[in-house]
Motif scaffolding. Structure first.
Motif, mmCIF file in Angstrom:
data_model
loop_
_atom_site.group_PDB
_atom_site.id
_atom_site.type_symbol
_atom_site.label_atom_id
_atom_site.label_comp_id
_atom_site.label_asym_id
_atom_site.label_seq_id
_atom_site.Cartn_x
_atom_site.Cartn_y
_atom_site.Cartn_z
ATOM 1 N N UNK A 51 0.854 -1.185 0.000
ATOM 2 C CA UNK A 51 0.000 0.000 0.000
ATOM 3 C C UNK A 51 0.891 1.237 0.000
ATOM 4 N N UNK A 52 0.698 2.090 -0.993
ATOM 5 C CA UNK A 52 1.522 3.293 -1.084
ATOM 6 C C UNK A 52 0.670 4.529 -0.864
ATOM 7 N N UNK A 53 1.338 5.626 -0.769
ATOM 8 C CA UNK A 53 0.638 6.890 -0.565
ATOM 9 C C UNK A 53 -0.345 7.168 -1.689
ATOM 10 N N UNK A 54 0.035 6.772 -2.921
ATOM 11 C CA UNK A 54 -0.836 7.017 -4.071
ATOM 12 C C UNK A 54 -2.181 6.307 -3.924
ATOM 13 N N UNK A 55 -2.130 5.058 -3.354
ATOM 14 C CA UNK A 55 -3.390 4.332 -3.149
ATOM 15 C C UNK A 55 -4.318 5.119 -2.246
ATOM 16 N N UNK A 56 -3.730 5.674 -1.206
ATOM 17 C CA UNK A 56 -4.541 6.391 -0.233
ATOM 18 C C UNK A 56 -5.169 7.619 -0.876
ATOM 19 N N UNK A 57 -4.338 8.342 -1.625
ATOM 20 C CA UNK A 57 -4.832 9.559 -2.258
ATOM 21 C C UNK A 57 -5.880 9.225 -3.306
ATOM 22 N N UNK A 58 -5.628 8.108 -4.044
ATOM 23 C CA UNK A 58 -6.540 7.727 -5.114
ATOM 24 C C UNK A 58 -7.940 7.449 -4.580
ATOM 25 N N UNK A 59 -8.012 7.041 -3.328
ATOM 26 C CA UNK A 59 -9.327 6.778 -2.747
ATOM 27 C C UNK A 59 -10.133 8.058 -2.597
ATOM 28 N N UNK A 60 -9.465 9.188 -2.759
ATOM 29 C CA UNK A 60 -10.189 10.449 -2.724
ATOM 30 C C UNK A 60 -10.524 10.935 -1.336
ATOM 31 N N UNK A 61 -9.668 10.603 -0.381
ATOM 32 C CA UNK A 61 -9.880 11.149 0.953
ATOM 33 C C UNK A 61 -9.761 12.655 0.918
ATOM 34 N N UNK A 62 -10.681 13.312 1.519
ATOM 35 C CA UNK A 62 -10.568 14.756 1.558
ATOM 36 C C UNK A 62 -11.121 15.252 2.873
#
Lengths: 461, 245
Positions: free
Chosen positions: A224-235
């Motif tokens: 699991x990388x940072x990109x996965x987390x961001x891609x989930x669209x957490x805001x």
């Protein structure tokens, strides 16, 4: 699929993450537990996902106690609380593995009432009273778990004095990270520091949310990388509403404030409250303040039309007036206010929400009975009604019976706690009437209301 | 695989025995019959029930578990008269139990058994064994119910006693040795139990002629009786109330 929050629920108290002092307190309470010595019940209070339930279950496991659990998915009215918690609290225990756990050998039954602040509505009627009774009669230790300590104690002063309170705090990011790393190791996937940072930052000390997020990200992956987390669209919505307010009030640019509003995930009727709250902090020049508020008030007119006519197309005008209109109204410079405030109106309304809801339900019942609108019932009938209700026992009981008033409503009218004698007697007597019996007047003398009639001003709601 | 046919009164007895303690139960099926082990939600009582395949008109099953909502079962039973045959089939594909009574077919979604515990019968040292006619117990319970919410079961070499003490009144049922079906008791024992559990358990023994109880002092009671023409065997365990010193 097993949820990780269950799979990795700590089995022993030592493994409960964080809140060391609270956990130690809980252990000490349990180890010295005896009927007639110290408090029989303990309230674990604190936000969601920080280990309250886990600590209670781990405690029972550590000490070899049985567990009887009631949570929000069970109905918890007077009958069911009596059937499960009350009867369980009086007797010895069979554990769910089928062992006999005798109190003579120090093995007890931990009665866990999860989400005890969430007893609502008809299906949970009388639940609070039954919980108080259970604690009084109990021969077994009881744990009440609440998110909102005051939501519980506001409804029952008896519970407050019968229980020891232990507070749980949100977990530290470092504690959550350590736990997440451990899970990653056991599940056999890699996770980078940045991703961990992002998850922990977002959950604000809520371990359950963190573990759930991790599971949704990592299920079936090896990394699991940072990109996965961001891609989930957490805001983070709250962060952006601060940003939007700042753009509107201090950029002075029509376009920028409009765009900022578009990117915001809030309805205009919420945003207007934020702008209204913070406008005077930023617009210190009287003429600016005046023009800004003028534009805001026009936006509010549109919002009113939206509400009345359900004409949502008008939102566009409201939005433009509160963003562009406000931002260009300022001729002088912005003050440069550092911190913006949460709308006072919202926090006030949410604090008085339960009172308002009760007021409304009482008014509706009276309105239905007297063939008037609930508004008229509230303004014209309720003041006099409340006065008689406070002073005439027979009237109180017969009204409670015929209007089918709930404990909450009676307690509201009397200005007493829900599990007070006055409320209980009224409801019991009303029940008797409905079953065809008569009021037992002799019991009136048993309590005195300490409220002067008319002392409470209902008009404030 | 599970497929069976049974008389409605047989099923009703089985359901009554189970629903006395729990709303949802895990039925363990195998080729010889079915069994249920359960602890009630208040963790005060336990059930160990086994029903042999002879109790059914037709019966065939592989080893499997089935989670059943007892209320739904009762709804189906309400549709049947005494003597009606109810047939049950397990629909593996949809995890449902198909029950038919007469021309009505009910397809019943089953309950997930993952969260249900698998209790083992505990090892209890109960020195006294007494067998009482069920009718006598029912009478004693009827007398006690208006007086108190708990009942003391006392056994001495001379006989069996059931006492209920209320705030003002008390009720006592005394059965000397010669009125008992059997008595094996060398010392006097006494334990206090919640009346409504005890009463419901005895009520569940509606067709049993007699109930055997194993007792100790401040210790659980074990009740044994048979249902469905002695083809079903019920063991109830009830934990005593904790008495204040």
């Amino acid at each position: 699929m097993i949820e990780w929050t269950e799979k990795y629920r700590p089995a022993t108290l030592d493994k409960v993450v964080g809140n060391k002092a609270a956990v130690a307190d809980l252990r000490k309470w349990a180890e010295t537990w005896e009927v007639g010595r110290g408090k029989k019940a303990v309230i674990l209070a604190g936000g969601p996902g920080i280990g309250k339930t886990s600590a209670a279950l781990a405690l029972a496991n550590d000490l070899g106690w049985g567990v009887v659990e009631m949570n929000a998915s069970d109905t918890r009215n007077a009958t069911s609380v009596r059937k499960v918690a009350f009867l369980g609290a009086l007797g010895e225990t069979f554990t769910s593995e089928g062992e006999y756990a005798s109190s003579k050998e120090g093995r007890r039954k931990l009665i866990v009432l999860d989400e005890a602040d969430n007893l609502f509505g008809r299906e949970d009627a009388g639940g609070i009273g039954a919980i108080t009774e259970t604690i009084r009669a109990s021969k077994q230790p009881i744990v009440l778990i609440v998110n909102d300590y005051y939501a519980l104690t506001r409804r029952s002063s008896a519970i407050k004095s019968l229980c020891k309170t232990i507070r749980f705090e949100p977990l530290k990011s470092s504690e959550i990270k350590t736990a997440l790393r451990e899970i990653a190791k056991k599940e056999g996937f890699k996770i980078d520091e940045e991703a961990l940072d992002h998850i922990t930052e977002r959950v604000g000390g809520d371990m359950r949310a963190a573990v759930n997020d991790l599971q949704s990200l990592a299920e079936g992956k090896t990394e699991v990388t940072h990109d996965d987390v961001v891609a989930l669209g957490y805001r983070d919505v709250r962060k952006t509403i601060f940003e939007s307010v700042r753009d509107i009030l201090s950029s002075g640019s029509c376009r920028k404030s409009r765009e900022s509003c578009m990117a915001l995930d809030e309805a205009p009727d919420t945003l207007i409250l934020w702008i209204d709250e913070n406008l005077p902090l930023e617009y210190r020049e009287p003429s600016d303040l005046c023009a800004g508020l003028d534009s805001l008030s026009k936006a509010d007119v549109y919002l009113g039309r939206v509400r009345r006519k359900r004409h949502y197309r008008l939102w566009a005008y409201a939005s433009d007036l509160m963003t562009c209109g406000v931002s260009v109204a300022r001729k002088g410079s912005a003050y440069g206010q550092g911190r913006y405030r949460f709308p006072l109106w919202l926090s006030k309304m949410s604090r008085s929400r339960s009172v308002r809801r009760t007021l409304r339900s009482v008014s509706e019942k009276i309105g239905g009975e007297t063939h008037t609108s609930s508004n008229l019932a509230r303004t014209d009938i309720l003041p006099g009604f409340t006065y008689i209700f406070l002073n005439d026992f027979e009237f109180r009981v017969s009204m409670t019976a015929s209007l089918e008033l709930t404990e909450r409503e009676v307690s509201f009218l009397l200005g007493e706690k829900e599990d007070s004698t006055a409320v209980k007697q009224t409801v019991e007597q009303a029940k008797r009437i409905k079953e065809g019996g008569s009021v037992e007047i002799k019991e009136i003398e048993d309590f005195e209301l300490d409220k002067e009639p008319g002392q409470r001003d209902l008009s404030q709601f | 695989m599970f497929s069976a046919k049974a008389k409605s009164e047989v099923l009703r007895e089985v359901v009554d025995v189970i629903s006395t303690l729990v709303d949802e139960a895990k039925l363990n099926l195998n080729k010889d019959g079915l069994s249920v082990k359960a602890v009630d939600p208040a963790h005060v009582a336990m059930l160990d029930l086994s029903v042999g395949k002879d109790a059914f008109e037709e019966y065939s099953a592989d080893d499997q578990e089935m989670g059943v909502d007892m209320d739904k079962f009762k709804e189906v039973l309400k549709l049947a008269k005494a003597g009606d045959i109810i047939s049950m089939d397990y629909d593996e594909e949809k995890n449902r139990l198909i029950m038919s009574v007469g021309n009505i077919t009910r397809r019943m979604a089953l309950v997930d058994t993952a969260g249900m515990s698998d209790p083992k019968a505990p090892n209890l040292n109960l020195p006294v064994k007494v067998t009482v006619r069920a009718e006598e117990l029912r009478q004693g319970i009827r007398a006690s119910e208006s007086v108190s919410d708990h009942v003391a079961l006392i056994c001495s070499p001379d006989g069996f006693e059931m006492t209920s003490e209320g705030d003002t009144d008390s009720v006592n049922l005394k059965l000397p040795k010669d009125l008992l079906e059997s008595l094996d008791c060398k010392e006097t024992v006494r334990s206090l139990f919640p009346l409504d559990y005890f009463s419901n358990m005895v009520k569940a023994a509606s067709s049993a002629g007699s109930i055997t109880m194993f007792l100790g002092t401040d210790y659980p009671v074990k009740m044994e009786f048979t249902i469905s023409d002695e083809k079903g065997e019920v063991h109830y365990l009830l934990a005593p109330r904790i008495e204040s010193e």
